[in-house]
Design a protein around this motif. Sequence first.
Motif, PDB file in Angstrom:
ATOM      1  N   SER A 178      -4.951   0.973  -0.689  1.00 34.25           N
ATOM      2  CA  SER A 178      -5.011   0.076   0.470  1.00 34.25           C
ATOM      3  C   SER A 178      -5.415  -1.337   0.071  1.00 34.25           C
ATOM      4  N   THR A 192      -5.193   2.916   6.027  1.00 31.85           N
ATOM      5  CA  THR A 192      -6.234   1.898   5.868  1.00 31.85           C
ATOM      6  C   THR A 192      -5.625   0.521   5.635  1.00 31.85           C
ATOM      7  N   GLY A 193      -4.643   0.441   4.734  1.00 30.51           N
ATOM      8  CA  GLY A 193      -4.030  -0.845   4.435  1.00 30.51           C
ATOM      9  C   GLY A 193      -3.384  -1.489   5.643  1.00 30.51           C
ATOM     10  N   SER A 250       0.346   3.927  -2.881  1.00 23.27           N
ATOM     11  CA  SER A 250      -0.021   5.297  -2.502  1.00 23.27           C
ATOM     12  C   SER A 250       0.926   6.308  -3.119  1.00 23.27           C
ATOM     13  N   THR A 308      -2.843  -4.018  -0.433  1.00 24.75           N
ATOM     14  CA  THR A 308      -2.395  -4.739   0.757  1.00 24.75           C
ATOM     15  C   THR A 308      -3.484  -5.657   1.306  1.00 24.75           C
ATOM     16  N   GLY A 337      -4.409   5.711   2.134  1.00 24.07           N
ATOM     17  CA  GLY A 337      -3.962   4.430   1.600  1.00 24.07           C
ATOM     18  C   GLY A 337      -3.133   3.622   2.579  1.00 24.07           C
ATOM     19  N   SER A 387       0.827  -1.207   0.000  1.00 22.40           N
ATOM     20  CA  SER A 387       0.000   0.000   0.000  1.00 22.40           C
ATOM     21  C   SER A 387       0.864   1.261   0.000  1.00 22.40           C
TER      22      SER A 387
END
Length: 452
Positions: free
Chosen positions: A395, A298-299, A239, A398, A295, A235
């Motif tokens: 995200s 969250t991931g 990103s 991942t 990104g 991620s």
Amino acid sequence: MFSLAMRSLRHRAPAFAASFLAMLLGATMIMAFASMLDTAGGAGVSSADEETLVTMASVVGGWGLILVLFAVASTLTLAVRQRAAEIALLKSVGATPAQVRRMILGETAVLALAAYALAIVPGLLGGRALLTLLQDTDQVTATVQHAFGPVALAMGFWVTFAASMGAALLTARRAVRMRVTESLLDAAAGPRRTSRKRIVGGIGFLLLATDLAVITATVMRGEGTEAMQTAGQTSIWASIGFALLGPVLVRRVAGLPAAPLARFGGGSGHLAVQNIRRRAHQLAGALAPIILFTGIGTGTLYMQQIDSAAIAAEGAVPNDMQKNIETLNLVVIGMIVLFAAIMLINTLVATTVHRRGEFGRQRLAGATPGQVYGMIALESAVLTVTGVLFGLVASLFTILPFNYARTGTAVPDVGPGTFLGIVAVAAALAMVTSLAATGRTLRTPAVQAVAV
């Protein structure tokens, strides 16, 4: 030119503030984590403690280094572009490309040295706090003493200085290659095209993320928590890839609501649409930290939730290694949240304050302060939605492969609460910062703002 660089720094302190704070925070982070290497080499440190300390410094410090490089390059590029008219004037009165390059490098060197010097004490305190966290979670023996020595100081200096000067060289190269007329056009509306190198770089990072996602779902399947070694990076690369493609995303994706905004947004909507179309590069600077924040955050958080749920489903008790990984992930999230938040605030403030003249011209042409506020609010909303959208996509590079590798299922059994919380924070930061900076800028009378 060095004397001119020093005068420019004093005269344009607000324009360089974002770059300076990125360097300062970056040097603080690098030295805090690098001090774990100094600590690991201390007397009486066991092999288990040494391994934990080196892992913390290497994994988290390495990811932090990448983010620092990206942040310094982004903010420094923004600062130089905001001075395009000044650079064009210098060229018109006889300044050579080499002189302009030396001026930019001199300014950057002064900023980097000052940031490094001021980051030593926060880096020391941050290193102590990090060691205390490891000791409180029983990952490092309580008797281990924190050391802040040559490794931390050397890495802090060389990483900060090298990242800053490298970014300055790239930025100066573009500035000195432009003709005077091109520089003036760039100052007025920004570059019309996204450079080929930026597009290639963005695609390269996305291909790297795709490669790691495939490795996670195939090679690392059934390897348990070890799959985090590849999934955790994915991620980050995705990103950064989307962030590099920011100008393209602003023009193509953020421009989709242009028609509704122009039709139903009144004067504010019309102004917002024109700025989205004409200032893609400037707005992309604010889009990048939103993508990184959403990104990577969250991931990593969902990856940890999936792993914890898998351990619980297996009926196993988390061991020391798993606790260590969980702590690493939480530290990464904290680092990213802080760094991306400061980067977002810095970029938005620098971008908005630089638009003082634009706001003044709009007001002289009949726009009310309320319409200017409305324009900024709509721009922030569009950028937030775009950044959150591509942060979510990043995200998934991942989340989906790791969930498949860990549980054998395609879709993770996790709720949306974490993601919604991240979105709320990102939206609040973008909106509050933009409106606050706009309010500060509008305090300047319109005639005076145009003259500045």
